[in-house]
Enzyme design. Structure first.
Site, PDB file in Angstrom:
ATOM      1  N   CYS A  39       0.869  -1.127  -0.076  1.00 20.57           N
ATOM      2  CA  CYS A  39      -0.014   0.111  -0.043  1.00 20.57           C
ATOM      3  C   CYS A  39       0.973   1.277  -0.050  1.00 20.57           C
ATOM      4  O   CYS A  39       1.487   1.641   1.000  1.00 20.57           O
ATOM      5  CB  CYS A  39      -0.699  -0.120   1.142  1.00 20.57           C
ATOM      6  SG  CYS A  39      -1.694   1.367   1.452  1.00 20.57           S
ATOM      7  N   CYS A  42       0.083   4.053   2.505  1.00 21.90           N
ATOM      8  CA  CYS A  42       0.558   3.654   3.863  1.00 21.90           C
ATOM      9  C   CYS A  42       1.775   4.018   3.937  1.00 21.90           C
ATOM     10  O   CYS A  42       2.117   4.267   5.488  1.00 21.90           O
ATOM     11  CB  CYS A  42       0.095   1.977   4.046  1.00 21.90           C
ATOM     12  SG  CYS A  42      -1.514   1.758   3.969  1.00 21.90           S
TER      13      CYS A  42
END
Length: 133
Positions: A39, A42
């Site tokens: 991700c 993230c």
């Protein structure tokens, strides 16, 4: 876990998570980030979480949970998008939200835990008042 250099704690298992939440008790807020190694957003928010962990040390614990390594926790909290954040106090989830907007994370932390300046002024035994959304 390299707790000596990292303030953000990477959760290794559900039992590890349960113990961290229990140890935080009624005195500390816990900011939880559900993330995935793949991700991008993230990864981008990671450095700011480290900074928040330093700024709020003593008042808030920050945990990161890899959804691919801890599917049981992801299911427990019904996580379907990353990053997903929770703020927990005394084993109660106060808020859950999705997205990598750094400003939203910071303002949500300030709403529940207080501003950084207040953290310096407040005695560690005093908790910030709870607010409703």
């Amino acid at each position: 876990m390299d707790a000596g250099h990292r303030k953000v704690i990477v959760v290794e298992s559900k039992s590890n998570y349960d113990k961290l939440i229990e140890d935080a008790g009624a005195n500390k807020y816990v900011l939880v980030e559900f993330y995935a190694t793949w991700c991008g957003p993230c990864a981008m928010i990671g450095p700011r979480l480290e900074q928040l962990a330093t700024e709020y040390s003593g008042r808030m614990l920050i945990l990161k949970i890899d959804v691919d390594q801890n599917e049981d926790l992801a299911v427990q909290y019904e996580v379907s998008s990353m990053p997903t954040f929770l703020i927990i106090k005394n084993r109660v989830t106060l808020i859950q939200f999705v997205g990598s907007n750094v400003d939203r994370v910071v303002t949500t932390v300030e709403k529940f835990v207080g501003k950084v300046e207040e953290a310096k002024e407040r005695k560690p035994s005093q908790a910030a008042p709870l607010t409703k959304l």
